[in-house]
Structures are given as structure tokens and as C-alpha cells.
Design an enzyme around this catalytic site. Sequence first.
Site, PDB file in Angstrom:
ATOM      1  N   LYS A 221       0.820  -1.211   0.000  1.00 27.00           N
ATOM      2  CA  LYS A 221       0.000   0.000   0.000  1.00 27.00           C
ATOM      3  C   LYS A 221       0.855   1.263   0.000  1.00 27.00           C
ATOM      4  CE  LYS A 221      -4.393  -1.734   1.662  1.00 27.00           C
ATOM      5  NZ  LYS A 221      -5.448  -1.688   2.705  1.00 27.00           N
ATOM      6  N   ARG A 255      -3.650  -9.927   5.205  1.00 25.25           N
ATOM      7  CA  ARG A 255      -4.222  -9.933   3.846  1.00 25.25           C
ATOM      8  C   ARG A 255      -3.109  -9.503   2.898  1.00 25.25           C
ATOM      9  NH1 ARG A 255      -6.744  -6.567   0.036  1.00 25.25           N
ATOM     10  NH2 ARG A 255      -8.496  -7.580  -1.065  1.00 25.25           N
TER      11      ARG A 255
END
Length: 282
Positions: A221, A255
Site C-alpha cells: 500500500k 491480507r
Amino acid sequence: MTINCNGTLIDLSQPKILGVLNITPDSFYDGGKYKDPKSILQQTERMLADGASFIDIGAYSSRPGAEHVPLDEELHRILPIVHLVLKEFPHAVLSIDTFRHQVAKKCLELGAAIINDISAGNLDPKMMETVAKFQVPYIMMHMKGTPQTMKTMDGYTDLIKDLRYYFSEKVALARGHKINDIILDPGFGFAKNTGQNFQLLAHLDLFKSLNLPLLAGVSRKSMIYKTLGTSPKQALNGTTALHMIALQKGASILRVHDVREAKECILLYQELKANEIDFRKD
């Protein structure tokens, strides 16, 4: 701490991996990469072999500023893939990344086992009712606004307190619907700027008081690649570093896009925990 996935109890006292299978054309990292049956099955097989306990399938990109996807299009994208994956890997535990109850319902009817809702019911008031009907684990994420608007909604009175209050309310609502298995996702990158993301990670352990499993989704991210001045493709090393921090702060599920590396991180973390010695004296 266990969750019931289609009759199988999965123990979360040891960290598990949720492998990401994006079938969207515009996801921030792997958009358009898995668009045909062969590549989808190969990636699923690879993630399962590398140690993923769950496969998370999403057909609506939730990256900041993502284009809106009509319901019919989301269904058209995801239903054939759920059928395909479960036909080839009948014992795979599939998580469905959607905020729409119609998508959740049809995927669960095909055999999916978990619902991963970025809005925790905010974007569809019928979602919790649907999850309760099928009695599947429910991943509730924190987000404000929508994928199209969340980037401008990073104002908080007190980030940690605000999220703890949010989850307290959401958990009470889910319990009211008789949802048994709840997993909390603080939503790294969702209506949070880079500094707030790091603040959230630094204090992730404060959410353990809610006595529910925590999911950390930091894989590749912007909090990583913007800090390092690189790109999502160059963010694997940074991802692994933050995965170790998330595990130390109490994350039960990671995740991830890169399962093998995450599995190695978990194995090293477990070895570290197994060899901890408390030298403090009474």
C-alpha cells in the site's frame, strides 16, 4: 480463537494468511493481471501451495478514486470465478470482498465461506442480515465515505478512539443480527493518510481489548511506497517489514498479495515467540 468456515473450524491463535485474488481491471497493484481462467487457477494454486488459509476474491476495486462498478457488472465478474475456483479447489476457503448483499448472497450460495466488507454494512444495510442468514465469518473494515470519496475524509478527533468507538458500535450491531464470527480490519489506507496509517499500526494492539481477531491489510500500500519513494511493485520488502510489526501488535490474519513471503514472516515470528524468555522478576 476459532472461526467456522463451512463447517470447518479454523484456529486463529496462530496467524493465518488471506491471499488476494483481484479480478478487477483497475486494482492498484495487480489490476488486470488475473483475467482468464488459466491465470486465475494458477495464482490460486500458487497461493494455496505457499500457505494461504483463505483466498479473497474481489471484483470491485476499492482503491482511492476507483471507478464505480454497477451491481450487474460485479456479479458478471465474480460469479464465474467463484464457481471456477471451487470446482478446481473444492476445499479452498473463499472470502468474498464485496459491500453488496446481493453479491454476498450469490457467492455464498455457490460455496464461499467468508464475507469481507470494506464498509461494515454502511454501504448496504442488508449486508449484516445476509451474513447472519448464512452464518459465515464477517470481516468488518473501517472506512468513511466510499472508494470514490474516502481520500478527502481523513479528519478525526482522535484516530484510535474514533475507530474503537466505530468498532464497538459495529460489533454490537452484528451481534444483534446473531453474527457469531467477527473479524476486525482497521482499514489501512481507507480514509487515512500516511501518518495516520503508521499511527494505526503503532497502536494496533489497543484493538485487542475488543477480544476479536484483527486483520492487517498493508500489502504493497501507499503508506509503504510513498514513504520509501518507490512504487507498489517495489514495495514487497517494506510490506514484509510491516507484516512483522502487525504480527507483534496482535494481527491474526495478514491480507497479502505475496503469500510465500508472508508465510516466511509468520514462521519467523512464531519462532521468535516460541523462544521468548521473560527475564523480569517478581
